[in-house]
Motif scaffolding. Structure first.
Motif, mmCIF file in Angstrom:
data_model
loop_
_atom_site.group_PDB
_atom_site.id
_atom_site.type_symbol
_atom_site.label_atom_id
_atom_site.label_comp_id
_atom_site.label_asym_id
_atom_site.label_seq_id
_atom_site.Cartn_x
_atom_site.Cartn_y
_atom_site.Cartn_z
ATOM 1 N N THR A 70 50.381 29.030 31.636
ATOM 2 C CA THR A 70 50.714 30.323 31.812
ATOM 3 C C THR A 70 50.982 30.594 33.494
ATOM 4 O OG1 THR A 70 49.408 31.328 30.179
ATOM 5 C CG2 THR A 70 49.783 32.869 31.954
ATOM 6 N N LEU A 71 50.410 29.873 34.215
ATOM 7 C CA LEU A 71 50.505 30.074 35.702
ATOM 8 C C LEU A 71 51.809 29.556 36.099
ATOM 9 C CD1 LEU A 71 49.041 31.030 38.359
ATOM 10 C CD2 LEU A 71 47.970 28.768 38.384
ATOM 11 N N THR A 76 51.690 33.962 40.482
ATOM 12 C CA THR A 76 51.820 35.081 41.407
ATOM 13 C C THR A 76 50.519 34.798 41.984
ATOM 14 O OG1 THR A 76 50.657 36.494 39.778
ATOM 15 C CG2 THR A 76 53.005 36.411 39.521
ATOM 16 N N GLU A 77 50.286 35.524 43.160
ATOM 17 C CA GLU A 77 48.783 35.754 43.706
ATOM 18 C C GLU A 77 47.738 35.817 42.862
ATOM 19 O OE1 GLU A 77 47.713 37.496 47.730
ATOM 20 O OE2 GLU A 77 49.508 36.411 47.960
ATOM 21 N N GLU A 78 47.990 36.876 41.991
ATOM 22 C CA GLU A 78 46.842 37.377 41.057
ATOM 23 C C GLU A 78 46.608 36.258 40.199
ATOM 24 O OE1 GLU A 78 44.356 40.070 39.174
ATOM 25 O OE2 GLU A 78 45.436 40.208 41.243
ATOM 26 N N GLN A 84 41.667 30.303 39.761
ATOM 27 C CA GLN A 84 40.416 29.952 40.876
ATOM 28 C C GLN A 84 39.212 30.402 40.539
ATOM 29 O OE1 GLN A 84 42.117 30.591 44.780
ATOM 30 N NE2 GLN A 84 43.259 28.601 44.632
ATOM 31 N N GLU A 85 39.067 31.912 40.133
ATOM 32 C CA GLU A 85 38.002 32.512 39.661
ATOM 33 C C GLU A 85 37.298 32.011 38.503
ATOM 34 O OE1 GLU A 85 38.565 36.734 39.166
ATOM 35 O OE2 GLU A 85 38.559 37.162 41.371
#
Length: 158
Positions: A70-71, A76-78, A84-85
């Motif tokens: 997906t990434l 995106t930054e979001e 990462q979270e």
């Protein structure tokens, strides 16, 4: 004078006899050795704990593979922050699970070793990892594995 010499000789003989008895008693100390790595790998709870952690790792891997796909398509930054979270949360959760399992196994192990030592008249149980040399007949690892297998050690969270 002769009487005092005889008394002194008898006293010395008794003292030597008592000292010899004390040395003999201390040389009869019973010591056992346990291979802790083997015990944790081969006991039922240890194997269950490893399987549980591996399964959780596989679930994590599948989830994060999907997140990476997906990434990759929408970096995106979001999305990077969410990834990462999620990674941080997973590491925290898995660290806590590993600690919980290790603590449960360690508590069971300590109890099994203490009960075995007391019930069988051992003065000490030592880890084979700390021994420079020992007689393999003093290895009680199998008996500790049996004792652990009889315990109800909770591996999976309730």
């Amino acid at each position: 004078m002769l009487k005092n010499a005889i008394k002194l000789t008898l006293f010395l003989m008794i003292a030597i006899f008592v000292a010899g008895c004390q040395q003999q008693a201390s040389s009869e100390a019973k010591i056992g050795f346990v291979d802790t790595n083997r015990v944790f790998k081969e006991c039922k709870a240890g194997a269950e704990g490893m399987a549980y952690l591996q399964q959780a790792g596989e679930e994590f891997k599948a989830k994060f593979t999907e997140m990476q796909k997906t990434l990759a398509g929408n970096q995106t930054e979001e999305n990077t922050r969410k990834f990462q979270e999620a990674l941080g949360e997973y590491q925290t959760k898995m660290g806590a699970e590993q600690n919980r399992i290790v603590e449960a196994l360690q508590n069971g192990f300590t109890k099994a070793v203490d009960e075995f030592r007391t019930a069988n008249g051992y003065s000490a149980i030592l880890s084979v990892e700390t021994a420079v040399s020992y007689d393999k007949s003093a290895d009680i690892s199998d008996k500790i594995i049996e004792a652990l297998n009889k315990m109800d050690i909770k591996i999976k969270p309730e």
